[in-house]
Design a protein around this motif. Structure first.
Motif, PDB file in Angstrom:
ATOM      1  N   ALA A   1     -91.978 -16.613 -33.771  1.00 42.71           N
ATOM      2  CA  ALA A   1     -92.480 -17.672 -34.647  1.00 42.71           C
ATOM      3  C   ALA A   1     -93.826 -18.194 -34.165  1.00 42.71           C
ATOM      4  CB  ALA A   1     -91.480 -18.816 -34.692  1.00 42.71           C
ATOM      5  N   ILE A   2     -94.644 -18.617 -35.105  1.00 41.18           N
ATOM      6  CA  ILE A   2     -95.783 -19.477 -34.767  1.00 41.18           C
ATOM      7  C   ILE A   2     -95.422 -20.938 -35.084  1.00 41.18           C
ATOM      8  CG2 ILE A   2     -97.530 -17.687 -35.041  1.00 41.18           C
ATOM      9  CD1 ILE A   2     -98.169 -18.774 -37.792  1.00 41.18           C
ATOM     10  N   GLY A   3     -94.302 -21.106 -35.732  1.00 45.54           N
ATOM     11  CA  GLY A   3     -93.762 -22.440 -35.991  1.00 45.54           C
ATOM     12  C   GLY A   3     -92.442 -22.297 -36.724  1.00 45.54           C
ATOM     13  N   SER A   4     -91.481 -23.156 -36.409  1.00 39.92           N
ATOM     14  CA  SER A   4     -90.201 -23.105 -37.113  1.00 39.92           C
ATOM     15  C   SER A   4     -89.566 -24.490 -37.127  1.00 39.92           C
ATOM     16  CB  SER A   4     -89.246 -22.088 -36.473  1.00 39.92           C
ATOM     17  OG  SER A   4     -88.877 -22.483 -35.163  1.00 39.92           O
TER      18      SER A   4
ATOM     19  N   ALA B   1    -104.819 -25.709 -32.932  1.00 41.21           N
ATOM     20  CA  ALA B   1    -104.743 -26.972 -33.671  1.00 41.21           C
ATOM     21  C   ALA B   1    -104.160 -26.767 -35.072  1.00 41.21           C
ATOM     22  CB  ALA B   1    -106.128 -27.615 -33.758  1.00 41.21           C
ATOM     23  N   TYR B   2    -104.246 -25.553 -35.584  1.00 41.30           N
ATOM     24  CA  TYR B   2    -103.669 -25.265 -36.899  1.00 41.30           C
ATOM     25  C   TYR B   2    -102.178 -25.560 -36.939  1.00 41.30           C
ATOM     26  CZ  TYR B   2    -101.391 -21.061 -35.127  1.00 41.30           C
ATOM     27  OH  TYR B   2    -100.578 -20.204 -34.434  1.00 41.30           O
ATOM     28  N   LYS B   3    -101.530 -25.522 -35.776  1.00 38.54           N
ATOM     29  CA  LYS B   3    -100.085 -25.729 -35.756  1.00 38.54           C
ATOM     30  C   LYS B   3     -99.693 -27.147 -36.178  1.00 38.54           C
ATOM     31  CE  LYS B   3     -98.235 -22.334 -32.505  1.00 38.54           C
ATOM     32  NZ  LYS B   3     -97.225 -22.134 -31.438  1.00 38.54           N
ATOM     33  N   VAL B   4    -100.570 -28.105 -35.969  1.00 36.32           N
ATOM     34  CA  VAL B   4    -100.248 -29.476 -36.374  1.00 36.32           C
ATOM     35  C   VAL B   4    -100.088 -29.535 -37.890  1.00 36.32           C
ATOM     36  CG1 VAL B   4    -101.013 -31.867 -36.369  1.00 36.32           C
ATOM     37  CG2 VAL B   4    -101.451 -30.420 -34.367  1.00 36.32           C
ATOM     38  N   THR B   5    -101.037 -28.973 -38.602  1.00 35.40           N
ATOM     39  CA  THR B   5    -100.948 -28.941 -40.064  1.00 35.40           C
ATOM     40  C   THR B   5     -99.791 -28.066 -40.523  1.00 35.40           C
ATOM     41  OG1 THR B   5    -103.343 -29.249 -40.235  1.00 35.40           O
ATOM     42  CG2 THR B   5    -102.200 -28.407 -42.183  1.00 35.40           C
ATOM     43  N   LEU B   6     -99.631 -26.916 -39.874  1.00 33.68           N
ATOM     44  CA  LEU B   6     -98.549 -26.007 -40.223  1.00 33.68           C
ATOM     45  C   LEU B   6     -97.196 -26.695 -40.101  1.00 33.68           C
ATOM     46  CD1 LEU B   6     -97.369 -23.109 -40.727  1.00 33.68           C
ATOM     47  CD2 LEU B   6     -97.414 -22.821 -38.249  1.00 33.68           C
TER      48      LEU B   6
ATOM     49  N   ARG C   1     -96.496 -29.914 -39.969  1.00 36.53           N
ATOM     50  CA  ARG C   1     -96.371 -31.026 -40.924  1.00 36.53           C
ATOM     51  C   ARG C   1     -95.915 -30.491 -42.281  1.00 36.53           C
ATOM     52  NH1 ARG C   1     -99.173 -34.205 -44.830  1.00 36.53           N
ATOM     53  NH2 ARG C   1     -99.010 -36.459 -44.404  1.00 36.53           N
ATOM     54  N   ASN C   2     -96.584 -29.450 -42.755  1.00 40.30           N
ATOM     55  CA  ASN C   2     -96.244 -28.885 -44.058  1.00 40.30           C
ATOM     56  C   ASN C   2     -94.838 -28.275 -44.046  1.00 40.30           C
ATOM     57  OD1 ASN C   2     -98.759 -29.604 -44.996  1.00 40.30           O
ATOM     58  ND2 ASN C   2     -99.658 -27.573 -44.706  1.00 40.30           N
ATOM     59  N   LEU C   3     -94.472 -27.658 -42.917  1.00 40.79           N
ATOM     60  CA  LEU C   3     -93.169 -27.019 -42.821  1.00 40.79           C
ATOM     61  C   LEU C   3     -92.048 -28.053 -42.853  1.00 40.79           C
ATOM     62  CD1 LEU C   3     -92.045 -24.157 -42.551  1.00 40.79           C
ATOM     63  CD2 LEU C   3     -92.177 -24.415 -40.062  1.00 40.79           C
ATOM     64  N   ILE C   4     -92.207 -29.138 -42.122  1.00 41.91           N
ATOM     65  CA  ILE C   4     -91.198 -30.205 -42.137  1.00 41.91           C
ATOM     66  C   ILE C   4     -91.031 -30.766 -43.537  1.00 41.91           C
ATOM     67  CG2 ILE C   4     -90.705 -32.553 -41.330  1.00 41.91           C
ATOM     68  CD1 ILE C   4     -92.089 -31.732 -38.666  1.00 41.91           C
TER      69      ILE C   4
ATOM     70  N   LEU D   1     -95.548 -35.658 -34.874  1.00 41.58           N
ATOM     71  CA  LEU D   1     -96.719 -34.909 -34.441  1.00 41.58           C
ATOM     72  C   LEU D   1     -97.827 -35.792 -33.890  1.00 41.58           C
ATOM     73  CD1 LEU D   1     -96.707 -32.386 -37.391  1.00 41.58           C
ATOM     74  CD2 LEU D   1     -96.132 -31.894 -35.009  1.00 41.58           C
ATOM     75  N   ALA D   2     -97.610 -37.101 -33.886  1.00 35.03           N
ATOM     76  CA  ALA D   2     -98.605 -37.999 -33.297  1.00 35.03           C
ATOM     77  C   ALA D   2     -98.798 -37.713 -31.811  1.00 35.03           C
ATOM     78  CB  ALA D   2     -98.176 -39.449 -33.492  1.00 35.03           C
TER      79      ALA D   2
END
Length: 330
Positions: free
Chosen positions: A240-243, A307-312, A314-317, A297-298
């Protein structure tokens, strides 16, 4: 690859005794991570103690409505178990999102929790790595780190934990049971993984020589409506790059209970406590989900290339929570 001895354990006390007799020994389950690390020279055990045939391969309901999962249960058997699919669907989804079918047939539950990071600097013995060689440095901070941690990292290590299964288990408060030569013990999964701090080579709170015997999932009615969503760079067989593992209890348009855990953002599966707090009692709508994601994510401290992971995240949640809320409204 270093030459090594091999012993097949026939009972749990015998397995623990074999490991205790040799500090350079390692337990071998499916071997899907350990053997790779041996081939690359990261792990160099003098002896492997094969625990695959120990009587730890059952999945049983507990008296209070939870589940007891043996440490040698394969990932495939865990994902296919009817009670797991019914009561903890996000766990089934997380397992099926990991690796390939062939690997899931071999990999064990206990081994999955103990798998090590796939950071390229860790797996390359020609490079410095504080996790592999304490005090040598963390070249990922200035080097390749696009898939590294944004939460809970330190100046000593920014690697992420690779487990999908562990994310779902974290959301549902799993407890790890183990045995040592001194007796049995247990650790909530929330305490199982240690913070990175300045000792990234110390990954878990398991006592030396401990053998994981089983996991316990406590009863969690909210888990019956849960989901695991994984984002990766290719469609299959990729880390994963995010899950997100999420479960919501929504009644009359209000979130009564929320469970969230995040993957591929920290050195351990990350329980999103701040998001859970923000969601509980809030309207089950996109604004609440976004506010909860922002609250979690604060604390993010991304590096230049991740840094893209912060947006990723947020959108995923927001996306996963929205899907769960829509299901509850049907």
């Amino acid at each position: 690859m270093r030459e090594f001895g091999y012993h097949k354990a026939h009972d749990v006390p015998g397995a623990v005794a074999l490991l205790g007799a040799d500090p350079d020994a390692r337990f071998l389950g499916g071997g899907t991570n350990l053997v790779d690390l041996m081939k690359s020279g990261v792990e160099r055990p003098a002896r492997l103690v094969d625990v695959r045939e120990l009587p730890l391969d059952a999945i049983e309901s507990t008296g209070d409505g939870g589940l007891r999962i043996g440490a040698t249960v394969t990932n495939s058997d865990l994902a296919a178990h009817p009670e797991v699919r019914r009561a903890y669907p996000a766990l089934t989804q997380a397992v099926l999102a990991g690796a390939s079918g062939q690997l899931r047939n071999m990999a064990t539950v206990g081994g999955n929790l103990l798998q090590r990071t796939r950071c390229g600097y860790f797996t390359d013995v020609t490079k410095a790595c504080n996790k592999r060689a304490p005090g040598s440095g963390c070249p990922a901070i200035e080097g390749e780190h696009h898939n590294h941690a944004i939460l809970g990292a330190s100046g000593h290590c920014v690697a992420v934990h690779p487990s999908d299964m562990g994310v779902a288990l974290t959301a549902f408060d799993a407890v790890v049971s183990y045995q040592t030569a001194e007796g049995t013990g247990e650790l909530p999964l929330a305490d199982f993984y240690l913070p990175v701090g300045d000792t990234p080579h110390r990954e878990t709170a398991l006592p030396a020589g401990a053998l994981i015997t089983h996991l316990t999932l406590p009863p969690a009615p909210v888990a019956a409506r849960s989901r695991y969503r994984k984002v990766r760079e290719r469609a299959s067989y990729a880390f994963a790059i995010g899950s997100v593992a999420a479960a919501l209890d929504v009644r009359d348009g209000v979130v009564r209970e929320a469970r969230l855990a995040l993957g591929a953002v920290a050195s351990r599966p990350w329980r999103a406590r701040a998001a859970e707090t923000a969601l509980t009692g809030a309207p089950a709508d996109a604004a609440s989900f976004a506010a909860a994601a922002d609250a979690e994510l604060a604390a993010a401290k991304p590096l230049p290339d991740n840094a893209y992971k912060v947006t990723l995240m947020r959108n995923l949640i927001v996306a996963v929570c929205t899907e769960l809320a829509e299901e509850a409204a049907r």
